[in-house]
Design a protein around this motif. Structure first.
Motif, PDB file in Angstrom:
ATOM      1  N   GLY A 179      89.939 -52.466 -35.228  1.00 28.88           N
ATOM      2  CA  GLY A 179      90.375 -50.977 -34.896  1.00 28.88           C
ATOM      3  C   GLY A 179      91.547 -50.227 -35.203  1.00 28.88           C
ATOM      4  N   ILE A 180      91.735 -48.544 -35.446  1.00 29.69           N
ATOM      5  CA  ILE A 180      93.152 -47.547 -36.113  1.00 29.69           C
ATOM      6  C   ILE A 180      93.840 -48.662 -35.894  1.00 29.69           C
ATOM      7  CG2 ILE A 180      94.046 -45.577 -35.613  1.00 29.69           C
ATOM      8  CD1 ILE A 180      91.122 -44.372 -35.551  1.00 29.69           C
ATOM      9  N   ASP A 181      94.175 -49.017 -33.688  1.00 29.09           N
ATOM     10  CA  ASP A 181      95.654 -49.097 -33.194  1.00 29.09           C
ATOM     11  C   ASP A 181      96.247 -50.471 -33.825  1.00 29.09           C
ATOM     12  OD1 ASP A 181      94.642 -46.678 -32.120  1.00 29.09           O
ATOM     13  OD2 ASP A 181      94.225 -48.026 -30.512  1.00 29.09           O
ATOM     14  N   SER A 182      95.430 -51.418 -33.642  1.00 24.13           N
ATOM     15  CA  SER A 182      96.706 -52.554 -33.969  1.00 24.13           C
ATOM     16  C   SER A 182      96.772 -53.124 -35.149  1.00 24.13           C
ATOM     17  CB  SER A 182      95.371 -53.826 -33.064  1.00 24.13           C
ATOM     18  OG  SER A 182      93.835 -53.608 -33.657  1.00 24.13           O
ATOM     19  N   PRO A 183      96.113 -52.622 -36.475  1.00 26.74           N
ATOM     20  CA  PRO A 183      97.521 -52.947 -37.195  1.00 26.74           C
ATOM     21  C   PRO A 183      98.136 -51.871 -37.062  1.00 26.74           C
ATOM     22  CG  PRO A 183      94.783 -51.988 -37.971  1.00 26.74           C
ATOM     23  CD  PRO A 183      95.063 -52.477 -36.076  1.00 26.74           C
ATOM     24  N   VAL A 184      98.493 -50.870 -36.589  1.00 25.13           N
ATOM     25  CA  VAL A 184      99.740 -50.113 -36.692  1.00 25.13           C
ATOM     26  C   VAL A 184     100.632 -50.890 -36.346  1.00 25.13           C
ATOM     27  CG1 VAL A 184     100.565 -48.061 -36.442  1.00 25.13           C
ATOM     28  CG2 VAL A 184      98.114 -48.241 -36.997  1.00 25.13           C
ATOM     29  N   PRO A 208     103.621 -51.753 -28.862  1.00 26.27           N
ATOM     30  CA  PRO A 208     104.797 -51.204 -29.735  1.00 26.27           C
ATOM     31  C   PRO A 208     103.989 -49.532 -29.392  1.00 26.27           C
ATOM     32  CG  PRO A 208     103.726 -52.692 -30.959  1.00 26.27           C
ATOM     33  CD  PRO A 208     103.418 -53.046 -29.978  1.00 26.27           C
ATOM     34  N   LEU A 209     102.746 -49.241 -29.621  1.00 25.72           N
ATOM     35  CA  LEU A 209     102.454 -48.034 -29.478  1.00 25.72           C
ATOM     36  C   LEU A 209     101.793 -47.197 -28.177  1.00 25.72           C
ATOM     37  CD1 LEU A 209      99.337 -48.707 -31.568  1.00 25.72           C
ATOM     38  CD2 LEU A 209     101.454 -48.434 -32.006  1.00 25.72           C
ATOM     39  N   VAL A 210     102.341 -47.855 -26.769  1.00 25.45           N
ATOM     40  CA  VAL A 210     102.326 -47.502 -25.422  1.00 25.45           C
ATOM     41  C   VAL A 210     102.797 -45.867 -24.793  1.00 25.45           C
ATOM     42  CG1 VAL A 210     104.214 -47.963 -24.401  1.00 25.45           C
ATOM     43  CG2 VAL A 210     102.599 -48.596 -22.962  1.00 25.45           C
ATOM     44  N   GLY A 211     103.035 -45.563 -26.089  1.00 25.61           N
ATOM     45  CA  GLY A 211     103.758 -44.372 -25.861  1.00 25.61           C
ATOM     46  C   GLY A 211     102.814 -43.243 -26.531  1.00 25.61           C
ATOM     47  N   MET A 212     102.406 -43.980 -28.036  1.00 25.17           N
ATOM     48  CA  MET A 212     102.131 -42.442 -28.725  1.00 25.17           C
ATOM     49  C   MET A 212     100.601 -42.245 -28.422  1.00 25.17           C
ATOM     50  SD  MET A 212     103.368 -44.608 -32.085  1.00 25.17           S
ATOM     51  CE  MET A 212     102.641 -44.274 -33.386  1.00 25.17           C
ATOM     52  N   ASP A 213     100.659 -41.429 -28.983  1.00 20.72           N
ATOM     53  CA  ASP A 213      98.947 -40.147 -28.959  1.00 20.72           C
ATOM     54  C   ASP A 213      98.181 -40.586 -29.612  1.00 20.72           C
ATOM     55  OD1 ASP A 213     100.183 -38.631 -27.078  1.00 20.72           O
ATOM     56  OD2 ASP A 213     100.157 -37.177 -28.488  1.00 20.72           O
ATOM     57  N   LYS A 214      97.136 -40.341 -29.278  1.00 22.37           N
ATOM     58  CA  LYS A 214      96.106 -41.053 -30.555  1.00 22.37           C
ATOM     59  C   LYS A 214      96.602 -40.635 -32.342  1.00 22.37           C
ATOM     60  CE  LYS A 214      92.291 -43.586 -31.663  1.00 22.37           C
ATOM     61  NZ  LYS A 214      92.665 -44.962 -31.462  1.00 22.37           N
ATOM     62  N   GLN A 215      96.345 -39.305 -32.321  1.00 22.59           N
ATOM     63  CA  GLN A 215      97.086 -38.511 -33.391  1.00 22.59           C
ATOM     64  C   GLN A 215      98.346 -38.872 -34.064  1.00 22.59           C
ATOM     65  OE1 GLN A 215      94.452 -36.192 -35.031  1.00 22.59           O
ATOM     66  NE2 GLN A 215      95.587 -36.472 -36.606  1.00 22.59           N
ATOM     67  N   GLU A 216      99.363 -39.273 -33.628  1.00 29.50           N
ATOM     68  CA  GLU A 216     100.491 -39.775 -33.732  1.00 29.50           C
ATOM     69  C   GLU A 216     100.493 -41.434 -34.626  1.00 29.50           C
ATOM     70  OE1 GLU A 216     104.694 -39.411 -32.016  1.00 29.50           O
ATOM     71  OE2 GLU A 216     102.594 -39.201 -30.357  1.00 29.50           O
ATOM     72  N   ILE A 217      98.972 -42.221 -33.667  1.00 31.88           N
ATOM     73  CA  ILE A 217      98.704 -42.872 -34.588  1.00 31.88           C
ATOM     74  C   ILE A 217      98.026 -43.285 -35.946  1.00 31.88           C
ATOM     75  CG2 ILE A 217      97.226 -45.354 -33.772  1.00 31.88           C
ATOM     76  CD1 ILE A 217      97.895 -45.247 -31.025  1.00 31.88           C
ATOM     77  N   ILE A 218      97.229 -42.080 -36.077  1.00 30.47           N
ATOM     78  CA  ILE A 218      96.288 -42.345 -37.235  1.00 30.47           C
ATOM     79  C   ILE A 218      97.378 -41.327 -37.781  1.00 30.47           C
ATOM     80  CG2 ILE A 218      94.099 -40.231 -37.773  1.00 30.47           C
ATOM     81  CD1 ILE A 218      93.466 -40.316 -35.316  1.00 30.47           C
ATOM     82  N   ASP A 219      97.623 -41.016 -37.723  1.00 34.77           N
ATOM     83  CA  ASP A 219      98.999 -39.986 -39.573  1.00 34.77           C
ATOM     84  C   ASP A 219      99.859 -41.507 -39.509  1.00 34.77           C
ATOM     85  OD1 ASP A 219      98.298 -37.687 -38.050  1.00 34.77           O
ATOM     86  OD2 ASP A 219     100.081 -37.040 -37.372  1.00 34.77           O
ATOM     87  N   ALA A 279      99.021 -44.838 -39.157  1.00 31.19           N
ATOM     88  CA  ALA A 279      98.005 -45.482 -40.220  1.00 31.19           C
ATOM     89  C   ALA A 279      97.661 -45.029 -41.419  1.00 31.19           C
ATOM     90  CB  ALA A 279      96.177 -45.746 -39.132  1.00 31.19           C
ATOM     91  N   ARG A 280      97.193 -43.895 -41.892  1.00 27.43           N
ATOM     92  CA  ARG A 280      97.444 -43.000 -42.912  1.00 27.43           C
ATOM     93  C   ARG A 280      98.101 -43.943 -43.677  1.00 27.43           C
ATOM     94  NH1 ARG A 280      93.018 -39.502 -42.605  1.00 27.43           N
ATOM     95  NH2 ARG A 280      92.646 -38.589 -40.897  1.00 27.43           N
ATOM     96  N   ARG A 281      99.785 -42.686 -43.286  1.00 26.92           N
ATOM     97  CA  ARG A 281     100.677 -44.024 -44.178  1.00 26.92           C
ATOM     98  C   ARG A 281     100.759 -45.400 -44.698  1.00 26.92           C
ATOM     99  NH1 ARG A 281     102.841 -40.457 -40.238  1.00 26.92           N
ATOM    100  NH2 ARG A 281     104.398 -42.177 -40.003  1.00 26.92           N
ATOM    101  N   ILE A 282     100.222 -45.654 -43.340  1.00 26.48           N
ATOM    102  CA  ILE A 282     100.827 -47.279 -44.043  1.00 26.48           C
ATOM    103  C   ILE A 282      99.294 -48.121 -45.072  1.00 26.48           C
ATOM    104  CG2 ILE A 282     102.140 -47.676 -42.247  1.00 26.48           C
ATOM    105  CD1 ILE A 282      99.880 -49.294 -40.675  1.00 26.48           C
TER     106      ILE A 282
END
Ligand code: ATP
Ligand code: MG
Length: 387
Positions: A183-188, A311-322, A324-327
């Motif tokens: 998915g999107i989250d775990s690689p981030v 590490p993502l516990v306090g992040m919004d989905k959009q921040e995580i997506i952003d 994921a795009r950068r990396i």
């Protein structure tokens, strides 16, 4: 210009750890750049000097260094003897073909015994550049910044400073085991641990033969992408279908996702022990989906005694997506797949699993045998960058 000066953040360095930190940074630079003609890495006060052969591919070298954690910034430089006349000649020669209407010279003098002060060097080199190019000096908004560094045995000059990714060199803070889903989250989440200096080992749970292999293929592609940041990765592929089959046979629908997760965490803990990894890492973010409420996170965590980091516990989905795009993982993460956790679960799983209910349901399973099966039958794959 066939040399690169790499600077690291001194602030992150406790005095006693510095040699270790710099040693790891140097090792990582070497791994990452060896196939691009890297000849030697020299340690200079507060920085590393990388010397390449004649045909250095600046673009690719720059791209790679931007993925090496611990690098604060870097610049391509040319080395000259610490002699002002020679330095001036080389600076002028390297300006051939460059267009600029304003410039400034910034000198740092690491060798306080050098015969001229930094402002004097700025003035003399600046006058020569001005005479040759006709450009004006602009200290605030120069189009071109010429950076000069004077060290005891060498002088360097270069033009643009490029920011590195910051963080700590991979390896300095220890090993973690990342649960990666495709998915999107775990690689981030894995990326963020690498940035904090962890070497990340990966584990993926798949439901073949019950589901197709897309999640495994995606996971491999994601691990390969993430390996660009740590140069070597190991991935455990765990067949989870049998565990799920047994859970489905004996546990009511709403609790299944939480039970899947508890089994994942148990199997992951056993792999972590084998790999000497000190913590598990997940891409969970509070309340993003039903399985990620405070109640459920607590019940999942209770199945393991190893530290679990999110590490993502306090992040919004959009921040995580952003991020994921950068990396560079986003496009792979959104390829449709069949995720193992969707197998045999209801559209509305329990959001407030109670530990006694969960334990009662688990009593009908042979948890230990299933955990052992998962670990023993895991397939291991290894990834390298550059290949
Ligand atoms: P992701 O985007 O990482 O898939 P998600 O938003 O889909 O996360 P969940 O499905 O609840 O959320 O998964 C939460 C976390 O559990 C994931 O971030 C990952 O760390 C772990 N996880 C879930 N499914 C798997 C799997 N098949 N293999 C390994 N880890 C998994
Ligand atoms: Mg998922």
């Amino acid at each position: 210009m066939n040399s690169v000066l790499v600077r690291y953040h001194e602030v992150a360095l406790k005095k006693g750890n510095r040699p270790y930190f710099v040693g790891m940074l140097r090792r990582n630079l070497d791994f990452s750049l060896r196939d691009l003609g890297l000849k030697e890495i020299r340690r200079l006060p507060g920085r590393l000097l990388l010397n390449f052969g004649e045909e250095a591919n600046q673009e690719e070298i720059g791209r790679r260094i931007q993925r090496i954690f611990g690098v604060a910034n870097f610049s391509f430089v040319e080395r000259t003897p610490p002699d002002l006349r020679l330095l001036k000649d080389r600076v002028l020669a390297s300006l051939d073909g460059r267009q600029f209407s304003s410039f400034r010279v910034q000198t740092k003098r690491g060798d306080k015994n050098f015969s001229l002060t930094s402002p004097e060097i700025n003035r003399q080199v600046g006058a020569a550049v001005k005479a040759k190019s006709g450009a004006r000096v602009d200290l605030e908004n120069a189009e071109l910044t010429i950076s000069i560094e004077i060290l005891p045995h060498d002088a360097f000059f270069g033009f643009d400073k490029v920011n590195g990714p910051g963080g700590l060199p991979v390896g300095v803070t220890g090993r973690t085991l990342s649960l990666i889903s495709g998915g999107i989250d775990s690689p981030v989440a894995a990326y963020r641990m690498m940035q904090r200096g962890c070497r990340v080992i990966f584990v993926h749970f798949h439901s073949s033969p019950y589901l197709d292999k897309t999640s495994q293929e995606k996971t491999r592609a994601l691990v390969q992408l993430l390996t660009r940041y740590q140069f070597f990765s190991r991935l455990y592929l765990v067949a989870f279908g049998e565990v799920q089959r047994q859970i489905v046979a004996s546990v009511s629908r709403p609790l299944r996702v939480v039970l899947y997760r508890r089994m994942m965490v148990r199997i992951a803990e056993a792999i972590a022990k084998k790999e000497k990894a000190r913590a598990l890492v997940t891409g969970e973010s509070l309340a993003q989906v039903a399985s990620q409420t405070l109640d459920n996170l607590a019940v999942i965590e209770n199945a393991a005694s190893i530290l679990i980091l999110r590490p993502l516990v306090g992040m919004d989905k959009q921040e995580i997506i952003d991020q994921a795009r950068r990396i560079g993982t986003f496009d792979t993460s959104i390829i449709p797949d069949q995720d193992c956790c969707q197998l045999f679960v209801p559209p509305h799983p329990a959001t407030k699993a109670k530990l006694p209910d969960v334990e009662e349901a688990e009593a009908r399973l042979d948890v230990q045998a299933l955990t052992q099966l998962g670990v023993e039958e895991a397939e291991i794959e290894e990834f390298r960058f550059p290949d």
